[in-house]
Each structure stands twice: as structure tokens, then as C-alpha cells.
Design an enzyme around this catalytic site. Structure first.
Site, PDB file in Angstrom:
ATOM      1  N   CYS A  12       0.826  -1.310  -0.004  1.00 61.15           N
ATOM      2  CA  CYS A  12      -0.157  -0.082   0.098  1.00 61.15           C
ATOM      3  C   CYS A  12       0.891   1.434  -0.122  1.00 61.15           C
ATOM      4  O   CYS A  12       1.751   1.371   0.834  1.00 61.15           O
ATOM      5  CB  CYS A  12      -0.914   0.082   1.298  1.00 61.15           C
ATOM      6  SG  CYS A  12      -1.917   1.299   1.404  1.00 61.15           S
ATOM      7  N   GLN A 219     -23.722  -3.619   5.492  1.00 64.12           N
ATOM      8  CA  GLN A 219     -22.640  -4.306   5.864  1.00 64.12           C
ATOM      9  C   GLN A 219     -21.486  -3.875   4.583  1.00 64.12           C
ATOM     10  O   GLN A 219     -21.914  -3.739   3.490  1.00 64.12           O
ATOM     11  CB  GLN A 219     -22.783  -5.646   5.774  1.00 64.12           C
ATOM     12  CG  GLN A 219     -23.690  -6.075   6.940  1.00 64.12           C
ATOM     13  CD  GLN A 219     -22.722  -6.290   8.379  1.00 64.12           C
ATOM     14  OE1 GLN A 219     -21.732  -5.876   8.356  1.00 64.12           O
ATOM     15  NE2 GLN A 219     -23.504  -6.375   9.306  1.00 64.12           N
ATOM     16  N   GLU A 270     -34.865  -1.474  16.476  1.00 66.22           N
ATOM     17  CA  GLU A 270     -33.966  -0.712  16.180  1.00 66.22           C
ATOM     18  C   GLU A 270     -34.068   0.811  16.649  1.00 66.22           C
ATOM     19  O   GLU A 270     -35.333   1.419  16.491  1.00 66.22           O
ATOM     20  CB  GLU A 270     -33.442  -0.542  14.556  1.00 66.22           C
ATOM     21  CG  GLU A 270     -32.677   0.519  13.777  1.00 66.22           C
ATOM     22  CD  GLU A 270     -31.175   0.376  14.735  1.00 66.22           C
ATOM     23  OE1 GLU A 270     -30.555   1.216  15.022  1.00 66.22           O
ATOM     24  OE2 GLU A 270     -30.627  -0.816  14.948  1.00 66.22           O
ATOM     25  N   ASP A 318     -27.268  -8.464  17.343  1.00 68.57           N
ATOM     26  CA  ASP A 318     -25.992  -7.758  16.550  1.00 68.57           C
ATOM     27  C   ASP A 318     -25.722  -6.485  17.006  1.00 68.57           C
ATOM     28  O   ASP A 318     -25.745  -5.744  16.353  1.00 68.57           O
ATOM     29  CB  ASP A 318     -26.289  -7.959  14.951  1.00 68.57           C
ATOM     30  CG  ASP A 318     -25.045  -7.387  14.024  1.00 68.57           C
ATOM     31  OD1 ASP A 318     -24.079  -7.289  14.785  1.00 68.57           O
ATOM     32  OD2 ASP A 318     -25.355  -7.603  12.892  1.00 68.57           O
ATOM     33  N   CYS A 345     -18.784  -8.008  16.674  1.00 62.94           N
ATOM     34  CA  CYS A 345     -17.848  -7.123  16.102  1.00 62.94           C
ATOM     35  C   CYS A 345     -16.504  -6.669  16.886  1.00 62.94           C
ATOM     36  O   CYS A 345     -15.668  -6.045  16.582  1.00 62.94           O
ATOM     37  CB  CYS A 345     -18.322  -6.023  15.282  1.00 62.94           C
ATOM     38  SG  CYS A 345     -19.046  -4.756  16.520  1.00 62.94           S
TER      39      CYS A 345
END
Length: 390
Positions: A12, A219, A270, A318, A345
């Protein structure tokens, strides 16, 4: 040496300046081993940690890019990646993880800005208009959304600058503008207006269609998301008519897919109003009727369910990197769903929450990490638990 490994070992050009890819000094095989070991050390006490699911090609997987603008001392417009620690901008149009077409569009827009009269925003004195831009791409649809974020209303559909972008990048599906008056940072809060197209793009995930707008969450790595969702739904062992709570549901992707594939009755919760609205639209778009939506805090809502003595067969959670709140977990063990599917996550907060759940009637039946973000130190984990009383 295979093609994927060669790509993963590309150098990179911005690695020393940009802090976005913490593992860019490792080849992909070593990255996977590092992530596998990280999850293993944290979660092995709860059960067998399955082999991590990696990518055959770990490069250019991101379907969302944000590029920041600044005006250099010599007057040149600089476009690149934002460094949160230094408030600097790293010019980079060949990022290893960003979508290649998005980078080409960013370069074209920057070249057009060099000769335009559009003023670049300066956070030092608050002058100028154009702050940054967001580019989202449909992994399977190929549709492209370009969104400009400005300090005040800047663009109109008939602006020559917009016309030039459309002429040079005819594959752009829609262009929008968000007016954001926050002095610093890369934010999407503010009023949004459509400059070109319909204001959103669509893409497919697990054979379902989803609307993607500038502000909606979707996502970042759809290829790995399909694998993760397939694993989570299969391991949930949902049956037709079962009562399922989809907590921290975002735009409803996993809940809608689970409802469509299994026939279970899904309730998605949500807090974010934009995500909640997107979720309802996505269910209608896919004609999924065995799912309902609630615009509420997940902890408050499950506490209400526990207080009313409601029954759940399964909870799919999640949560953000902070993990599930203690109040959410306390209510969950009161309701005692037969199964809990935890999509994490952050393995550290997953470890914390597993400590609590395994001490309060649950056991971990399945643990598998997924590499959703190659070249970074982030790793997702699917953990499926069952109530010991079953």
C-alpha cells in the site's frame, strides 16, 4: 503462490501515513492466523473456536468509501482518507481495501474540482462549502451512489460541475447532497437532497434486495456478510412460526433474510429512526410479511417484554462494538429464549457477555470467527448459545 495471496501482499502506497489498515505489514495468511489466535485466546474457555472464514481475494472489498477534501497552500485540491488522530488528509486513490471504481470516481471528481469555482471547506475558519464525499457501490447490482457533504447548500441538478461528473462517470446511478454544519469530522448528519437519480441504490444479499441510501447502514463487506448470515441463520435452527427477536437490527438485513428463509415470526428492534424506516421499506421491497419492526432502544424493549412475561424462541443480537448492555442481558435471561445467536464485532465484549450468559443458564454451542475486514485488526464472530434447561 495463488493469486489471492499475491494480491494480499501488494504494498500500500499510503501505509506509513494512513492508520486505517493496522495489519498491512502482514500477508493475508498471517492476518488470518493472528485473528484466529485473538478469538481463540478470548473465547476458548466457552467452547471450541472453529476455523476463521477468510476471503479468496481480500482486496477491494469495501462497498462504502468516504473521501475528505482540503485546499493545499499552493491552491491544489487534495482528496483522500481522513486521519482522525491528526485531523489530516492522506491522498490515496489506490487503496487496497476500497472499491477500485469508487477510487477512480474520486480521482475524477478531484480533477474536476481543480478548475471549478467550488470552495473547499476549511475547519480552521469555517469558510468554504465542500467538506467530503461518500461513494457507495452495489456489489452485485453495480449501482453507484455519490453523495457530497457540504457546509451549506452548494449543488443544483443543472450545475455544470454535476453535468461533467455524469458525463465522465456515466455509471453513477444517483447523486445526493447533505448539508452538515458540524465544524469538524466526517459526518452524514443533516438534510439530504437529491441532485441526480432516485436518491438511493439497491443491491442483493442472500437473494434478497435492499435499498441503500447515503445515511443507511449496510454491511461493508457483502461477500463475507452472506457467509456470516448464512452461518448464523442455519445455526439458529429456526422453524416456521417461532417467535424471534432481532435486536440492534439496523436496516433489517439479517431479520428479513431469516424471516424469508425460515418462516419464523421475526420482530426487529432498532433505535435509529432512519435505519428503522429503511428496514420497513426493505421488508416491503422483498414482500416479506412475517416480520414487524419497532423503533425503540433494544434494552428498553426487551425489558418491557420481560416485564409482561412474553415468550421468545430465539434472540438474534448484532450489537455495536460496546456489546450488549447489562440491562439487555438481564432481561434476556428472564425471558429465557431457547437459543441466542450473538453476532459480535468485538471479541473482547463478546467474552464479557459470554461470562454473564454462561453463568446464567446458557452454554455456547458454536463459535466461529469471520474476517469481515481484511488488513484491519477487526474480526467478527458468530456465537450460538442454547438454554441449559432445554
Amino acid at each position: 503462490m495463488n493469486t489471492a495471496k499475491n494480491k494480499a501482499e501488494k504494498v500500500c502506497t499510503a501505509a506509513k501515513k494512513c492508520s486505517g489498515c493496522q495489519l498491512s505489514n502482514m500477508n493475508y495468511e498471517r492476518q488470518l492466523k493472528w485473528k484466529q489466535n485473538t478469538v481463540y485466546k478470548l473465547l476458548r474457555q466457552f467452547g471450541t473456536v472453529k476455523k476463521i472464514v477468510g476471503m479468496s481475494d481480500p482486496c477491494h472489498y469495501r462497498n462504502k468509501q468516504q473521501f475528505v477534501f482540503k485546499r493545499a497552500k499552493n491552491g491544489k485540491v487534495v482528496c483522500g482518507l481522513y486521519q482522525s488522530k491528526t485531523n489530516g488528509v492522506v491522498e490515496c486513490f489506490d487503496c487496497l481495501i476500497n472499491n477500485e471504481r469508487a477510487c477512480e470516481i474520486a480521482k475524477t471528481v478531484t480533477e474536476l474540482l481543480q478548475s471549478s469555482k467550488i470552495k473547499i471547506y476549511s475547519p480552521k475558519n469555517g469558510s468554504g462549502n465542500l467538506k467530503h464525499m461518500l461513494i457507495k457501490t452495489g456489489n452485485k447490482s453495480g449501482e453507484i451512489l455519490l453523495c457530497f457533504v457540504c457546509a451549506k447548500r452548494t449543488f443544483k441538478p443543472d450545475d455544470i460541475f454535476i453535468k461533467h461528473i455524469i458525463e465522465q462517470c456515466p455509471d453513477i446511478t444517483t447523486i445526493t447532497e447533505i448539508v452538515n454544519k458540524t465544524p469538524e469530522g466526517v459526518f452524514l448528519d443533516g438534510e439530504e437532497s437529491i441532485i441526480f437519480g432516485r436518491g438511493y441504490i439497491t443491491d442483493s444479499l442472500c437473494k434478497m434486495r435492499f435499498k441503500i441510501s447515503a445515511k443507511s447502514f449496510y454491511q461493508i463487506n457483502p461477500t463475507q456478510t452472506e457467509r456470516l448470515y448464512t452461518c448464523a441463520i442455519e445455526r439458529a435452527r429456526l422453524e416456521k412460526g417461532e417467535q424471534v427477536l432481532d435486536a440492534y437490527s439496523g436496516v433489517g438485513t439479517i431479520g428479513i433474510i431469516a424471516a424469508a428463509q425460515t418462516g419464523a415470526e421475526v420482530l426487529s428492534v432498532e433505535l435509529n429512526p432512519d435505519a428503522y424506516s429503511n428496514a420497513r421499506e426493505n421488508a416491503e421491497l422483498n414482500d416479506v410479511q412475517n416480520i414487524s419492526f419497532v423503533n425503540d432502544d433494544a434494552q428498553r424493549y426487551i425489558e418491557e417484554l420481560a416485564k409482561n412475561g412474553e415468550h421468545l424462541d430465539c434472540v438474534i443480537a448484532d450489537p455495536p462494538r460496546a456489546g450488549c448492555s447489562r440491562g439487555f442481558l438481564l432481561s434476556l435471561i428472564k425471558i429465557k429464549p431457547k437459543r441466542v445467536v450473538y453476532v459480535s464485532c468485538n471479541p473482547k465484549t463478546l467474552q464479557r457477555d459470554l461470562y454473564f450468559l454462561t453463568k446464567n443458564g446458557y452454554k455456547a454451542d458454536f463459535i466461529r470467527p469471520f474476517d469481515m475486514f481484511p488488513f484491519t485488526n477487526h474480526v467478527e464472530t458468530v456465537c450460538v448459545m442454547s438454554c441449559k434447561e432445554d
